[in-house]
Scaffold this active site. Structure first.
Site, mmCIF file in Angstrom:
data_model
loop_
_atom_site.group_PDB
_atom_site.id
_atom_site.type_symbol
_atom_site.label_atom_id
_atom_site.label_comp_id
_atom_site.label_asym_id
_atom_site.label_seq_id
_atom_site.Cartn_x
_atom_site.Cartn_y
_atom_site.Cartn_z
ATOM 1 N N LYS A 102 24.851 48.178 37.672
ATOM 2 C CA LYS A 102 25.836 48.006 38.750
ATOM 3 C C LYS A 102 27.146 48.698 38.386
ATOM 4 O O LYS A 102 27.748 48.414 37.339
ATOM 5 C CB LYS A 102 26.115 46.517 38.939
ATOM 6 C CG LYS A 102 25.421 45.935 40.158
ATOM 7 C CD LYS A 102 25.563 44.447 40.170
ATOM 8 C CE LYS A 102 26.263 43.944 41.392
ATOM 9 N NZ LYS A 102 26.301 42.466 41.429
HETATM 10 O O1 G3P Z 1 26.707 39.566 45.214
HETATM 11 C C1 G3P Z 1 28.070 39.510 44.972
HETATM 12 C C2 G3P Z 1 28.489 38.105 45.013
HETATM 13 O O2 G3P Z 1 28.208 37.467 43.818
HETATM 14 C C3 G3P Z 1 29.901 37.918 45.411
HETATM 15 O O3 G3P Z 1 29.906 36.805 46.202
HETATM 16 O O4 G3P Z 1 30.778 34.839 47.285
HETATM 17 O O5 G3P Z 1 31.974 35.843 45.300
HETATM 18 O O6 G3P Z 1 32.019 36.983 47.491
HETATM 19 P P1 G3P Z 1 31.237 36.075 46.583
#
Ligand code: G3P
Length: 275
Positions: free
Chosen positions: A105
């Site tokens: 990534k």
């Molecule tokens: O896949 C990326 C994820 O882990 C981020 O999610 O909820 O932190 O925006 P969030």
């Protein structure tokens, strides 16, 4: 089942959650991790060395890989605004050796794109993260075309929930990138990330998105729900942009305030446990 073609990934750095998700869904197509999830999974308050932290990350990624040997496992490089392309490239090479089924990534910032171009050219598999607009998606497609890649070698991860957080309809970005990539006949697969609810999930199924990554909490909700349907929410639509597709990837402005903010948060979380 509510989906026909969308591949399901788990968004977690914890192998115990991989096992639970497999149990509930009867299988998984892959898993995504990031620095914040690694720290969360470490679940400790005392400081450790970077070597120990990477060792912990590696061990868990290897456990995850064993549980889904035919799936893809995303491992994220560390980067902040000062990290050079060379440093990012070296991390990618090293992390790629941890397992056979890695996608590395790369955050969508100039130094990481430069590193990724070299990595992909040599056959490496990549997942571009912290994507918040169509211009970033165009730069990634043009980069991939310039170095050559096969279908499935490269993913792009638009972050839905974080756009919702600022009042925009995050799922529109998925549809816009999908439309643009169809026009461009792109080999890059779209992976819906920052998925926060079943509404987001259903939208991904409705448009036949390539991949979606879900936290275990959403997999549990999905598992328990009889039916889910997409209902529009009160968010500002994101319109499709007609961009000049002929631009070189290096000439496209890939800056975005949420990418900068997201990068900082990943870096802060990662460093929070380091001595
Ligand atoms: O896949 C990326 C994820 O882990 C981020 O999610 O909820 O932190 O925006 P969030």
């Amino acid at each position: 089942m509510f989906h026909k073609k969308t591949k399901i990934f788990l968004d977690s750095a914890n192998p115990a959650e991989t096992a639970q998700a497999i149990e509930m869904l009867g299988g998984l197509d892959g898993q995504t991790t990031n620095p914040s999830l690694v720290v969360k999974n470490l679940n400790q308050s005392s400081k450790i060395s970077e070597e120990e932290m990477l060792g912990f990350y590696k061990t868990n990624v290897q456990k995850i890989s064993k549980l889904i040997p035919n799936g893809s496992v995303s491992i994220e490089v560390y980067a902040d605004q000062r990290t050079s392309a060379k440093e990012i490239y070296e991390q990618a090479i090293s992390m790629n050796e941890w397992i056979d089924n890695a996608h590395i990534k790369f955050p969508t910032i100039p130094a990481a794109l430069e590193a990724a171009a070299k990595f992909i050219k040599q056959g490496g598999r990549a997942n571009f993260t912290l994507v918040f607009n169509q211009k970033q998606a165009l730069a990634i497609h043009n980069l991939v075309i310039s170095v050559g890649a096969t279908k499935g070698q490269v993913f792009i991860s638009p972050f839905v929930g974080r756009l919702d957080d600022i009042g925009l309809k995050g799922v529109d970005l998925l549809a816009n990138v999908q439309k643009m990539y169809q026009q461009l006949q792109s080999p890059v697969e779209i992976l819906g990330a920052s998925i926060r609810n079943l509404n987001h999930l259903q939208y991904c199924f409705d448009i036949g998105l390539d991949i979606v990554t879900l936290p275990l909490s959403i997999i549990k909700e999905w598992h328990q729900s009889q039916n889910i349907t997409y209902s529009p929410q009160n968010l500002t639509p994101i319109g499709f942009e007609n961009l000049d597709y002929t631009q070189k990837w290096q000439d496209i402005d890939i800056s975005h305030e949420l990418t900068t903010k997201g990068l900082l948060k990943f870096a802060q979380d990662w460093k929070s446990l380091l001595e």
